[in-house]
Design a protein around this motif. Sequence first.
Motif, PDB file in Angstrom:
ATOM      1  N   VAL A 141      -0.748   5.403  29.003  1.00 22.90           N
ATOM      2  CA  VAL A 141      -1.951   5.743  28.250  1.00 22.90           C
ATOM      3  C   VAL A 141      -2.575   6.963  28.920  1.00 22.90           C
ATOM      4  O   VAL A 141      -2.786   6.963  30.134  1.00 22.90           O
ATOM      5  N   THR A 142      -2.854   8.001  28.145  1.00 20.69           N
ATOM      6  CA  THR A 142      -3.336   9.254  28.738  1.00 20.69           C
ATOM      7  C   THR A 142      -4.727   9.114  29.355  1.00 20.69           C
ATOM      8  O   THR A 142      -5.126   9.954  30.148  1.00 20.69           O
ATOM      9  N   SER A 143      -5.446   8.070  29.010  1.00 24.76           N
ATOM     10  CA  SER A 143      -6.782   7.898  29.617  1.00 24.76           C
ATOM     11  C   SER A 143      -6.701   7.588  31.107  1.00 24.76           C
ATOM     12  O   SER A 143      -7.706   7.688  31.810  1.00 24.76           O
ATOM     13  N   VAL A 144      -5.512   7.238  31.598  1.00 24.20           N
ATOM     14  CA  VAL A 144      -5.378   6.988  33.037  1.00 24.20           C
ATOM     15  C   VAL A 144      -5.591   8.294  33.828  1.00 24.20           C
ATOM     16  O   VAL A 144      -5.994   8.243  34.995  1.00 24.20           O
ATOM     17  N   LEU A 145      -5.366   9.445  33.192  1.00 20.82           N
ATOM     18  CA  LEU A 145      -5.651  10.720  33.868  1.00 20.82           C
ATOM     19  C   LEU A 145      -7.156  10.873  34.104  1.00 20.82           C
ATOM     20  O   LEU A 145      -7.585  11.289  35.187  1.00 20.82           O
ATOM     21  N   LEU A 146      -7.943  10.547  33.090  1.00 22.18           N
ATOM     22  CA  LEU A 146      -9.405  10.598  33.250  1.00 22.18           C
ATOM     23  C   LEU A 146      -9.853   9.598  34.312  1.00 22.18           C
ATOM     24  O   LEU A 146     -10.672   9.925  35.184  1.00 22.18           O
ATOM     25  N   ASP A 147      -9.292   8.389  34.275  1.00 16.10           N
ATOM     26  CA  ASP A 147      -9.642   7.379  35.282  1.00 16.10           C
ATOM     27  C   ASP A 147      -9.242   7.827  36.691  1.00 16.10           C
ATOM     28  O   ASP A 147      -9.970   7.577  37.651  1.00 16.10           O
ATOM     29  N   SER A 148      -8.096   8.493  36.809  1.00 16.96           N
ATOM     30  CA  SER A 148      -7.669   8.978  38.130  1.00 16.96           C
ATOM     31  C   SER A 148      -8.636  10.039  38.659  1.00 16.96           C
ATOM     32  O   SER A 148      -8.966  10.059  39.850  1.00 16.96           O
TER      33      SER A 148
END
Length: 181
Positions: A141-148
């Motif tokens: 899920v690409t939102s893991v980049l924002l979370d990282s």
Amino acid sequence: MTSPTKPKPAWTSWDAPSERWLLSGFPREGTQRTVLLELASRIVFPTVLVLSIYLLFAGHDRAGGGFSGGLVAGQAFVLRYLAGGRMDDSAVVSMRPPVLIGLGLTIATGSAFLPLLFGGQILETAIYKFTVPLLGEIKFVTSVLLDSGVYLLIVGVVLDLLRTLGSGIEADVEAAARGQR
């Protein structure tokens, strides 16, 4: 028989720190370390970091995410600071808080605006599924980049806060020693 009396501190310096705490650049001497706290922090530190990484990756579908994972990792660093100071001799990697803050902010902002390049909206999330031999189907899920990015930002802020508090206490100790309090 009389016992030696300690000199009474001046009223302007009675609350000055008497020992180095949260040092900024100096390790504690061996006699000032608490062996039990240091041992406990060495055991607990990697475990708490793994928990924070779990929270980072589990945050999309469950409780957690970059903010809570970063706070848990920050608490691990607080424990490490309390046990051994900033320059703990067991530190493998020296991290500079402003670099972590900048890197986290760049990753979070970049991942927020990245969908605009592909015709999407800001903060739009995409899900990719692929199969890896021996592991099976992996969902990204690409939102893991924002979370990282948020994770790195929060860890950097906690480390910078620790560094700032340690520097302030060190300045108070030095000023009290010079009598400029």
